[in-house]
Each structure stands twice: as structure tokens, then as C-alpha cells.
Design an enzyme around this catalytic site. Structure first.
Site, short mmCIF file in Angstrom:
data_model
loop_
_atom_site.label_atom_id
_atom_site.label_comp_id
_atom_site.label_asym_id
_atom_site.label_seq_id
_atom_site.Cartn_x
_atom_site.Cartn_y
_atom_site.Cartn_z
N CYS A 1 -7.97 61.61 -4.34
CA CYS A 1 -7.63 60.73 -5.46
C CYS A 1 -7.44 61.56 -6.74
CB CYS A 1 -8.73 59.70 -5.64
SG CYS A 1 -8.26 58.28 -6.64
N CYS B 1 -5.07 55.99 -8.32
CA CYS B 1 -3.97 56.93 -8.06
C CYS B 1 -2.78 56.27 -7.39
CB CYS B 1 -4.46 58.11 -7.24
SG CYS B 1 -4.70 57.71 -5.49
#
Lengths: 292, 270
Positions: A271, A243
């Protein structure tokens, strides 16, 4: 559905009242370890028996529960405890930090800031921060009573003498409201700054050691250090490979037999939400969502 | 009168008030006597030896003086920075603070006085950290200074005491106790269990430190040679009571009590 063979949230009401009394005392004296009559739970010591009992005592039918293990919602311990309360209490469960009212955690504080009204329950293996320095319980109690905490700095001194810096990277001792030195459970020291001034109630349960302690909202918490070796909240010097987050705590994952590795957020919910919002890390495009 | 004379006057004035006044101190273990009706004054810079055979109550007396045991009767008045105080009736936090700052206790077995799992530097620095030192560089510099003063090489500062010889451990224990500049040192058989050459060096070191720092000390031992070397004054104990006291040389050279005579004549001559 609730399994009718059990009382709501597994423990009987008298036990829950006993635990709640301990919790109230702990909240009233931040950082002080309150003894409580820990029960046998249907899981081994070290798997979160203290945390489970605190969670059981706090749960009401309207609660939404989230359970994480090292930040992840999908590991064995987290899944088992979540299912345990789904079955014995029939409460709603979630993986989203923002939707949860009670979060039981093993060794992490979620990346998403907590808000007022939420309760964070920690699983604690050894609640006594002085234990490995002073094995006698009578003596450590006396040291807490008299605020004799010089020994805690001896531990940090040893770190610097041996490693050139304070090498303690988790279980990093803190001082609460200028009074009690407290073991924050084995969270990484990266999470230590989040202990202080937090809007949520933080409860710590140690089942085997039979202790409960607490940080009420907005408590002053200071990580111990030396003037010339100040506390540093460290993390791996990378961005998340999924991410691209630059400021979350990372796990290192070996991905092949040729030394290949990736760094991913330890907080899986954080995430996933970033990936859903369109953030893509170095390997994010190659990895399907919902699993690293 | 010159500056030196004035200084001398100031010093003698200082020595007019005893550092420690003990009156009627008694400790019983049930019906048995630990020590009974012990009284003495200790002046600044003075070293008091307490001798007697095993079981004569000298260790009990020392523990009562140092606050490790609570006496059943009597007073232990210590001249704190803010005036004389009875340490027996003092609150425990105050007494423990004294034990960390103004007092020092050297155990017979260094294992009782050291943390064996912590490096020499950590051991020596602990008392500094206990009274609030929070600067690593300063703590380490003073630890190195003090390990040097007790003849431990600076490159051993990060070794654990378990890697030290018995004599080194004892010297380390002394450094750990003296680093905060105490005014009164309790010593329980500091040379027990060491061989004679190591004993001699340790005594030499202790004598130097006591003179140099102007320490007052209470020294418990059964070794008459040790008190002859270190102590200004001597108390002889038997069955929990003080049977004779006086200047060390006077007691050892001209013992009055039958037991003291026996004790002095029992020393093996080489």
C-alpha cells in the site's frame, strides 16, 4: 550489534542442523508434514514459535529479514520478531518485500510477487488439515499415507449444505503435486492461488505441533473444491481507500462511532509503495502516509 | 428356454462361487482364545447369522473378517471384482479400499459408525466422496435418496446425528454404509439397545434392503428372534469355537448341541 550472550540467531548450531534436516526432507516431499524436535522459544505458543525456529535455521549473516503479521510490518508480533532477530543475529531488516531474502509471515502472502532466491516462512497453528474432522493422529497419518482424503470434501460439503457455498474463507485446504492434502496455515483463500507455481521457497513451521512442511519453488498446488462449486479466491468487493488498488486483499477498519468504515490493503508495504507512486484512494488524501 | 429361464441359469451360475470363503480362522489374545478354527462359505445373496453368548468370540470373528483385527491363522478369501483374494495377506490400502466399496460395517452403537459432528447428509455422502465423487449436486441428491430409503425425512438431512433418536441414528448408519452399493455387509448387533417397536421397523427395513439389493450379510447378534427373521443360515459359537451350524430354522427348531438347546430354551416367551 549481535547480543554475544546468544549463538547466531538464538538457537544453538546442533538444533539448527536438526531443523535444517527436517526442512530438507520437507522440501523433498512437498506437502508432507515432517516431525521435528521443536524447542522452547522465548515467546508463547501461538505467537510463531515454529516460524521463528525455521527462520533461525535458514538465516545467514548476509540475509535481509522482513516480518509481517496479517500483511502488516508494524504490528506487535511482527515488530517483536524482527527485533528479536536484529538482536540475536544482527541481520539487516527491511519492510520492503522486494529487498528481503527471508520473509516470515503470519497468515498472509505478500502482494508483491516473490522471486527466486527468496524464502517465505509461515507460522502455522494447526498443521494437520484433517484434525478437526478426525481427532486421532494415528488415523490422520494413515489417511495421508493411503491418500484417503474423502473426509476433506465432507468438510466442504458441510459448508455448502449449511451456507449455500463453500464458506471456508481462510485455512483453505490444498492438494500438493496431486499427492498430499496440506493446510496452508490460516492465510485467506484469496492468497491460495499464490501458493502454486511460486518462485520462492515456502516453508511452514508449527512449533507447538512440532511439524515442518514445505513447498519448493514452482510446486503444483490445487485448492480443493466440487465440480459444481468451484474454488473462488474471494476478497472484499471494494478498492483500497488509501492506494485505490482494486486487486489486493483488504482489511475492513471501523473509523468512527457512526458506522463509518474504510477498506485498506492488509499488505502495508504494498500500500505504501503504491501511495509513494502517486496512487490515491477515496480517503488517501486525508490520511497521512505511514499509518491508516 | 425363455428369457426368464436363462436369467435363472445365469443367477445360479453366479451363486456357484462363494462370495466369501473362510478357512481355519483363528485369533488369540495371548494365551486366551478369541476364536479358533472357524470355517464357512458365504454365497452371494445369503445372510449368515452368528449367535452365541457374550465372550463367545462372535465379535472377534466379525472384526477378523472385516479386517479390523489381524487373525493369527487362517484365510478369508473374498471374491473381488478381479477374482478371489485373501484379504488377510492383502495390502492395507487394498483392504481399506474394499472396506469403502464392496464392504459395509454396521456397528452396534451408531456413535462408532457415524460422525456425530457432521450433518446426516455429510455422513451419508462421505463414502461417495471417499471413492472420488466431486459433484455436490449429485452427492446431495443421492444422500437425500438414501435417507428417504431408510425412512428419514428429507428436511432432517442437514441435522446432526446427535439430534436424532437412537433408531434414526441406526437407520442413518445403514444408509451411510449402503450408499456405495456394497456386496457384503457386516452387522454387529444392529438392533442392540433399541426398543422392540423400533427394532421391528429396523428389521423390516433391513430385510427389505437385503432382498432388494441382493446383499450378502454376516450378522452377529445374541438375539435369536433377529436371526430367525433375517438369516438364512446360522452358526452357533461358544468359547471361540463354532459348535453347530445349519439352516436357521433347522438349528432353532431342532438344536443338536446341548448348548444350542440351552440357548433356544432360554428365550423368554411373552
Amino acid at each position: 550489534m549481535t547480543d554475544q550472550a546468544y549463538n547466531f540467531a538464538y538457537l544453538d548450531e546442533a538444533t539448527k542442523r536438526m531443523i535444517r534436516r527436517a526442512i530438507l526432507k520437507a522440501v523433498a516431499v512437498p506437502g508432507y508434514q515432517v516431525p521435528f524436535a521443536s524447542r522452547e522459544m522465548p515467546m508463547p505458543y501461538g505467537w510463531g514459535t515454529g516460524g521463528v525456529q525455521v527462520t533461525a535455521a535458514c538465516l545467514v549473516p548476509d540475509d535481509t529479514l522482513k516480518v509481517i503479521d496479517q500483511g502488516a510490518d508494524d504490528t506487535t508480533n511482527a515488530v517483536s520478531i524482527r527485533k528479536f532477530f536484529e538482536r540475536t543475529a544482527g541481520v539487516a531488516v527491511t519492510e520492503k518485500t522486494a529487498d528481503a531474502t527471508i520473509i516470515q509471515t503470519r497468515h498472509r502472502i505478500p502482494e508483491t510477487p516473490l522471486r527466486e532466491g527468496q524464502i517465505l516462512v509461515y507460522q502455522v497453528p494447526i498443521p494437520e488439515p484433517l484434525r478437526f474432522l478426525e481427532p486421532r493422529e494415528t488415523e490422520t497419518r494413515k489417511m495421508h499415507e493411503l491418500e484417503e482424503y474423502g473426509l476433506m470434501h465432507v468438510k466442504l460439503y458441510e459448508d455448502i449444505a449449511r451456507h449455500g457455498q463453500i464458506a471456508t474463507s481462510y485455512d483453505y485446504p490444498v492438494k500438493v503435486e496431486g499427492r498430499y492434502v496440506m493446510d496452508p496455515s490460516p492465510i485467506p483463500k484469496f492468497d491460495n492461488p499464490k501458493l502454486g507455481g511460486n518462485a520462492a521457497i515456502q516453508l511452514f513451521g508449527a512449533g507447538r505441533e512440532q511439524r515442518i512442511y514445505a513447498l519448493p519453488p514452482y510446486t503444483d498446488v490445487v485448492s480443493l473444491d466440487f465440480d459444481d462449486h468451484p474454488f473462488v479466491a474471494s476478497k472484499a468487493a471494494h478498492d483500497c481507500d488509501l492506494c485505490a488498488s482494486a486487486d489486493s486483499y483488504l482489511d475492513e477498519v471501523v473509523i468512527d462511532d457512526h458506522g463509518g468504515r474504510m477498506f485498506v490493503c492488509s499488505d502495508t508495504d504494498f500500500c505504501a509503495q503504491r501511495r509513494d507512486a502517486g496512487h490515491v484512494g477515496r480517503l488517501g488524501a486525508l490520511t497521512p502516509k505511514g499509518g491508516a | 428356454m425363455g428369457a426368464q429361464g436363462l436369467q435363472f441359469l445365469a443367477k445360479s451360475n453366479l451363486a456357484d462361487t462363494p462370495l466369501l470363503q473362510v478357512a481355519g480362522l483363528s485369533k488369540f489374545y495371548g494365551g486366551r482364545i478369541g476364536c479358533e478354527d472357524v470355517s464357512f462359505d458365504l454365497y452371494p445373496g445369503e445372510v449368515l447369522g452368528i449367535v452365541g453368548e457374550s465372550g463367545s468370540g462372535k465379535s472377534t470373528l466379525l472384526s477378523c473378517l472385516a479386517g479390523h483385527l489381524t487373525p493369527d491363522a487362517g484365510m478369508v478369501i473374498f471374491d473381488t471384482g478381479t477374482g478371489p483374494r485373501d484379504t488377510v495377506t492383502m495390502s492395507e490400502p487394498e483392504r481399506r479400499r474394499l472396506a469403502r466399496t464392496d464392504w459395509a460395517f454396521v456397528h452396534q452403537n451408531p456413535r462408532d459408525g457415524l460422525r456425530m459432528g457432521i450433518s446426516a447428509g455429510g455422513n451419508v455422502g462421505e463414502r461417495l466422496m471417499a471413492i472420488g465423487a466431486r459433484h455436490y449436486g449429485d452427492i446431495r441428491a443421492r444422500a437425500i435418496d438414501w435417507t428417504g430409503r431408510v425412512e428419514i425425512a428429507p428436511d432432517r438431512i442437514d441435522d446432526r446425528p446427535s439430534q436424532f433418536s437412537g433408531g434414526m441414528q441406526q437407520r442413518l448408519q445403514i444408509a451411510r454404509n449402503l450408499i456405495t452399493g456394497p456386496r457384503l455387509v457386516f452387522m454387529d448387533e444392529p438392533t442392540g439397545g433399541l426398543d422392540v417397536s423400533v427394532q421391528a421397523r429396523l428389521l423390516d427395513l433391513l430385510r427389505g434392503l437385503v432382498r432388494e439389493m441382493g446383499l450378502s450379510a454376516i450378522l452377529v447378534t445374541h438375539d435369536l428372534a433377529v436371526v430367525r427373521l433375517l438369516a438364512d443360515r446360522l452358526m452357533v459359537m461358544k468359547d471361540g469355537r463354532v459348535i453347530e451350524q445349519g439352516l436357521t430354522d433347522q438349528v432353532l427348531d431342532d438344536p443338536q448341541h446341548a448348548y444350542t438347546q440351552l440357548l433356544v430354551s432360554s428365550v423368554l416367551q411373552v
